[in-house]
Design a protein around this motif. Structure first.
Motif, short mmCIF file in Angstrom:
data_model
loop_
_atom_site.label_atom_id
_atom_site.label_comp_id
_atom_site.label_asym_id
_atom_site.label_seq_id
_atom_site.Cartn_x
_atom_site.Cartn_y
_atom_site.Cartn_z
N ARG A 170 0.88 -68.23 56.03
CA ARG A 170 1.65 -69.05 55.12
C ARG A 170 2.80 -69.76 55.85
NH1 ARG A 170 1.94 -65.46 51.52
NH2 ARG A 170 4.00 -64.56 51.97
N HIS A 171 3.51 -69.03 56.75
CA HIS A 171 4.62 -69.64 57.52
C HIS A 171 4.10 -70.72 58.45
CE1 HIS A 171 7.84 -67.19 56.00
NE2 HIS A 171 7.21 -66.05 56.32
N SER A 172 3.01 -70.47 59.13
CA SER A 172 2.43 -71.46 60.05
C SER A 172 2.02 -72.71 59.31
CB SER A 172 1.21 -70.86 60.77
OG SER A 172 1.58 -69.73 61.52
N TYR A 173 1.42 -72.49 58.12
CA TYR A 173 0.93 -73.65 57.34
C TYR A 173 2.10 -74.55 56.94
CZ TYR A 173 -0.82 -76.27 53.34
OH TYR A 173 -1.14 -77.29 52.47
N PHE A 174 3.16 -73.91 56.43
CA PHE A 174 4.28 -74.73 55.98
C PHE A 174 5.04 -75.38 57.15
CE2 PHE A 174 3.87 -72.12 52.07
CZ PHE A 174 3.68 -73.18 51.19
N ARG A 175 5.04 -74.73 58.38
CA ARG A 175 5.63 -75.38 59.55
C ARG A 175 4.87 -76.62 59.92
NH1 ARG A 175 6.56 -70.29 61.96
NH2 ARG A 175 4.59 -70.54 63.09
N VAL A 176 3.54 -76.53 59.85
CA VAL A 176 2.70 -77.69 60.18
C VAL A 176 2.94 -78.81 59.17
CG1 VAL A 176 0.33 -78.53 60.31
CG2 VAL A 176 0.93 -76.34 61.35
N GLY A 205 -6.38 -68.77 49.14
CA GLY A 205 -6.50 -67.33 49.27
C GLY A 205 -5.85 -66.82 50.54
N VAL A 206 -6.07 -67.56 51.64
CA VAL A 206 -5.45 -67.18 52.91
C VAL A 206 -3.94 -67.26 52.82
CG1 VAL A 206 -5.22 -67.81 55.34
CG2 VAL A 206 -7.47 -67.82 54.26
N LEU A 207 -3.43 -68.38 52.23
CA LEU A 207 -1.98 -68.55 52.12
C LEU A 207 -1.35 -67.52 51.20
CD1 LEU A 207 -1.74 -72.44 51.83
CD2 LEU A 207 -1.42 -71.03 53.86
N LEU A 208 -2.14 -67.09 50.21
CA LEU A 208 -1.59 -66.16 49.22
C LEU A 208 -1.47 -64.75 49.77
CD1 LEU A 208 -0.63 -65.89 46.27
CD2 LEU A 208 -3.00 -65.36 45.66
N PHE A 209 -2.44 -64.35 50.59
CA PHE A 209 -2.48 -62.95 51.03
C PHE A 209 -2.04 -62.75 52.49
CE2 PHE A 209 -5.69 -63.34 47.65
CZ PHE A 209 -5.20 -62.40 46.76
N SER A 210 -1.76 -63.84 53.29
CA SER A 210 -1.33 -63.69 54.70
C SER A 210 0.01 -64.39 54.90
CB SER A 210 -2.39 -64.28 55.64
OG SER A 210 -1.92 -64.25 56.97
N GLU A 211 1.07 -63.59 55.17
CA GLU A 211 2.42 -64.16 55.34
C GLU A 211 2.51 -65.01 56.59
OE1 GLU A 211 7.08 -62.66 55.51
OE2 GLU A 211 5.43 -61.21 55.35
N ALA A 212 1.91 -64.56 57.69
CA ALA A 212 1.96 -65.32 58.95
C ALA A 212 1.26 -66.67 58.80
CB ALA A 212 1.30 -64.51 60.07
N ASP A 227 5.64 -79.27 57.31
CA ASP A 227 6.98 -79.85 57.50
C ASP A 227 7.02 -80.77 58.71
OD1 ASP A 227 7.89 -78.56 55.29
OD2 ASP A 227 8.73 -76.84 56.40
N ASP A 228 6.38 -80.34 59.82
CA ASP A 228 6.35 -81.15 61.04
C ASP A 228 5.63 -82.48 60.79
OD1 ASP A 228 6.75 -81.42 63.98
OD2 ASP A 228 4.54 -81.49 63.93
N PHE A 229 4.54 -82.43 59.99
CA PHE A 229 3.78 -83.64 59.69
C PHE A 229 4.64 -84.64 58.91
CE2 PHE A 229 1.13 -85.97 56.65
CZ PHE A 229 0.35 -86.70 57.53
N PHE A 230 5.29 -84.12 57.89
CA PHE A 230 6.12 -85.03 57.08
C PHE A 230 7.31 -85.57 57.89
CE2 PHE A 230 3.92 -83.13 53.40
CZ PHE A 230 3.63 -84.29 52.70
N ASP A 231 7.88 -84.76 58.83
CA ASP A 231 8.98 -85.25 59.68
C ASP A 231 8.51 -86.40 60.56
OD1 ASP A 231 10.73 -83.47 58.61
OD2 ASP A 231 10.51 -81.98 60.22
N ARG A 232 7.35 -86.26 61.12
CA ARG A 232 6.83 -87.31 61.99
C ARG A 232 6.57 -88.60 61.19
NH1 ARG A 232 3.01 -85.02 66.70
NH2 ARG A 232 4.06 -83.04 67.09
N VAL A 233 5.99 -88.42 60.02
CA VAL A 233 5.74 -89.61 59.22
C VAL A 233 7.05 -90.30 58.84
CG1 VAL A 233 4.86 -90.41 56.99
CG2 VAL A 233 3.58 -88.71 58.32
N TYR A 234 8.06 -89.50 58.50
CA TYR A 234 9.34 -90.08 58.09
C TYR A 234 9.97 -90.85 59.25
CZ TYR A 234 14.22 -90.34 56.72
OH TYR A 234 15.48 -90.79 56.43
N VAL A 235 10.03 -90.25 60.46
CA VAL A 235 10.63 -90.90 61.63
C VAL A 235 9.90 -92.18 61.97
CG1 VAL A 235 11.08 -90.66 64.09
CG2 VAL A 235 11.59 -88.77 62.54
N SER A 236 8.55 -92.12 61.90
CA SER A 236 7.74 -93.30 62.24
C SER A 236 8.02 -94.45 61.29
CB SER A 236 6.25 -92.96 62.20
OG SER A 236 5.93 -91.98 63.16
#
Length: 728
Positions: free
Chosen positions: A657-663, A648-655, A665-674
């Motif tokens: 939603r962007h923060s969530y997807f940055r986190v 619900g938060v992701l659906l109705f709050s754009e900010a 993406d950052d998580f998956f980048d770290r896992v990939y590099v490791s």
């Protein structure tokens, strides 16, 4: 000195006793009977009756009362100087059993009619009392059910019976030949000699008694008389009962006897219970005013000509009873034209084929018994009875157009389908037996509307008030087949046993407050036994066995004080068998067997084990089920709540939603590099170990160590690839 204290309530108790003692003066003697005695006192001269004063006439000299009812039952006034005509007010003492006015020579009996009002009188002594000239003494001598010694009746000829109009010696169990003086009573109008052991020379017993209107010689021993004797002069004879007299032979031999004007006057003829045989004589059709014909329990057959002869009796006929004979063939449709018919009994014969469907105009029909024959086919839209080979269902129209029907027995046939609820429209129905068929479905709730069963049977009176019809019906009650006659007036029965009925027992049945016998055994009924059965206070037999009933036996059933047969065997009942009052009388364990979780007396299994373990087990299951339900509910609610909080938060709050997807993406980048770095590190170390000939165990240990460090560092915000430079 010790003071004895009197409780404060003692004066009140003494006062109550005093009032009760004083009230005795007003409660022992009925005022109407006291007034009759006072009028009797004023009507004669008798100084010795001066002591008849006060309210309590039961204390007066010569007067005796019933201690329970207060009615005067004994009046002994012998030799007290009475003078004058006997006052007729004594006729009001209807409960009087002993009347002794003997040894009063100046007392005059000027009329004996008032004596006929003393229906309870057992002893009468008028010796030395003067009789007025021309008094009609003993117009009625009624000794019904009196035990008379054999020497009494032969000693009566010296009495003056010239005015005797009614003689009732029925059921006195007199064992001798008929007294000669009785044959000479020429003024008789009503002669009742039934239920004795007289050797009766019929028709001599009623010859020369031209004023006779009713004659009952039933249940005696028949002495064959002269069949040529005619009764043609008996032009007033209306009722003639010759049943159960061991009469044998062909009824045609009595043709001459029943000739003349008796064929005009006779209204009821009873020849049942004899051994008469042959074809039913055609001359019976010549009785112009015959309303009731009882020929049951003989060996008659009926020819086609005899049926045709009976058609002459059809308007006037009210009753035809031909049961227990050898009548064969189909039931003639001509019987349907007997529009005044109230009772037809052709049971226990050899009738065959289908019944004619022509009975819709017999609106006054109360009894129609065709049971125990060989009838086949589909039941017509009117009423017939059981033990045949009927098939099909019961038409719903059966509940209309028969307002006087009191007995409906369709037992032991091949009926199937649903029981029509319209049966409850039979407002006069008192006995309904649909047992031993193949009915399906539920018991109609409308069965609680039977008007005649909703009231106490004591107020219903005679069940079939049809001339001299013998009320004898085969019913299954208390698990036994019995013939009922006189008891039918207080019997109300609902028998639906041995069918394929299902569902619960409708509570509406408990509105039948006058129900005497209820049998629902041998079905597939489910649910619990309602405690409302305790409302059926007239119930004497209750059979619910061989069903699938569950729950416990209601303790309230102990209130059924008339209950003498009770069976709930082979169900799924649980708990302890209740006790108290009437339930304590059921000591036969077979009435409760077949219920594994039922315990207590009269069963052998103790409730200490069954009742303790089984309810505890049930409670544990209930608790477990209760917790499991709440666990499932909580899990579902948690999932739904968590799902909508995040999305619900992701659906109705754009900010957000962007923060969530940055986190993410950052998580998956770290896992990939490791993963990539650790893979390269492991690869280089393995080659170095091989080159340096390091043992395999060291390789495994090193791999585990490196892998753990990789995971721990991948989740750290200070992740830096330079950290792994020395290992590279």
């Amino acid at each position: 000195m010790e003071v004895v204290r009197v409780p404060q309530s003692m004066p009140i108790v003494f006062a109550l006793f005093f009032l009760l003692f004083q009230a005795r003066e007003f409660s022992c003697c009925h005022d109407t009977e006291r007034q009759s005695l006072l009028k009797f006192k004023r009507g004669i001269t008798a100084g010795q009756l001066s002591s008849w004063v006060g309210k309590d006439c039961c204390l007066w000299p010569g007067v005796g009362c019933n201690n329970s009812t207060g009615h005067i039952i004994h009046l002994s006034l012998q030799n007290i100087g009475l003078e004058g005509p006997i006052p007729h007010q004594l006729r009001n003492l209807s409960n009087l059993r002993v009347l002794d006015l003997s040894s009063n020579s100046l007392l005059l009996l000027d009329n004996s009619r008032w004596l006929s009002r003393l229906a309870s009188l057992q002893h009468l002594d008028l010796s030395y009392v003067s009789f007025a000239r021309g008094v009609k003494w003993l117009q009625a001598l009624i000794l019904y059910q009196c035990i008379i010694p054999d020497h009494i009746l032969p000693s009566l000829p010296h009495l003056n019976f010239t005015s005797l109009a009614t003689l009732d010696l029925s059921y006195t169990y007199f064992n001798s030949t008929l007294p000669g003086w009785l044959l000479n009573l020429t003024s008789l109008e009503f002669l009742y000699l039934g239920g004795n052991y007289f050797s009766i020379p019929f028709p001599d017993a009623i010859e020369n008694k031209v004023f006779l209107k009713e004659v009952d010689l039933s249940y005696n021993h028949f002495i064959y008389g002269d069949p040529s004797v005619r009764l043609e002069e008996h032009c007033q004879l209306q009722v003639l009962s010759l049943s159960w007299m061991n009469m044998t032979g062909d009824l045609n031999q009595f043709k001459g006897m029943f000739s003349g004007c008796i064929r005009e006057s006779l209204r009821s003829l009873d020849l049942g219970g004899n051994q008469l045989n042959g074809s039913l004589p055609e001359w019976l059709g010549e009785f112009k005013n015959l309303e009731s014909l009882l020929l049951f329990s003989n060996s008659f057959s009926v020819s086609q000509k005899a049926w045709e002869a009976f058609q002459a009796l059809l308007t006037w006929f009210f009753e035809a009873t031909l049961s227990m004979n050898n009548i064969e063939g189909p039931v003639p449709s001509s019987m349907c034209r007997m529009t005044n018919l109230l009772a037809v009994d052709l049971s226990r014969n050899h009738l065959s084929k289908e019944l004619p469907n022509c009975w819709q105009d017999l609106t006054d029909l109360a009894v129609f018994d065709m049971s125990s024959n060989n009838l086949t086919g589909v039941l017509p839209s009117t009423v017939y009875l059981g033990s045949n080979e009927f098939t099909g269902g019961i038409p719903s129209s059966i509940g209309h157009g028969l307002p006087h029907l009191k007995i409906l027995i369709l037992r032991s046939n091949r009926f199937h389908g649903h029981i029509p609820p319209q049966l409850s429209n039979l407002s006069s129905l008192q006995i309904l037996d649909l047992s031993h068929n193949s009915f399906i479905g539920t018991i109609p709730p409308t069965f609680g509307n039977f008007s005649s069963i909703r009231i106490s049977p004591k107020s219903l009176g005679k069940i079939v008030d049809v001339g001299s019809y013998k009320e004898t019906i085969l019913l299954v009650t208390k698990n036994q087949e019995n013939f009922y006659d006189k008891l039918l007036s207080i019997m109300t029965t609902l028998d639906l046993s041995d069918n394929n009925l299902s569902g619960q027992i409708p509570e509406q049945i408990t509105s039948l407050l006058g129900l005497w016998n209820l049998n629902l055994s041998g079905n597939h009924l489910t649910g619990e036994i309602t405690h409302k059965f305790s409302q059926l206070i007239e119930l004497e037999s209750l059979d619910l066995s061989r069903n699938q009933l569950s729950g416990s036996i209601p303790p309230a059933l102990s209130n059924l004080t008339f209950l003498s047969h009770f069976n709930v065997s082979y169900n799924n009942l649980t708990g302890s068998i209740p006790s108290g009052n009437q339930l304590n009388t059921f000591t036969d364990p077979s009435a409760f067997m077949g219920n594994p979780f039922l315990c207590g007396f009269p069963l052998n299994n103790s409730c200490d084990k069954v009742v303790t373990d089984e309810p505890a087990y049930k409670n544990e299951i209930k608790t477990h089920n209760h917790d499991a339900i709440w666990l499932y509910i909580s899990a579902v609610l948690g999932f739904v709540l968590g799902f909508w909080v995040v999305w619900g938060v992701l659906l109705f709050s754009e900010a957000s939603r962007h923060s969530y997807f940055r986190v993410v993406d950052d998580f998956f980048d770290r896992v990939y590099v490791s993963v990539v770095l650790n893979f390269r590190l492991i690869k280089r170390k393995v080659w170095n170990i091989i080159e340096n000939k390091v043992s395999l165990s060291c390789v495994v240990a090193l791999c585990e160590c490196l892998f753990c460090k990789t995971l721990s560092s991948s989740s750290s915000p200070e992740f830096d690839i330079v950290h792994y430079a020395p290992l590279l």
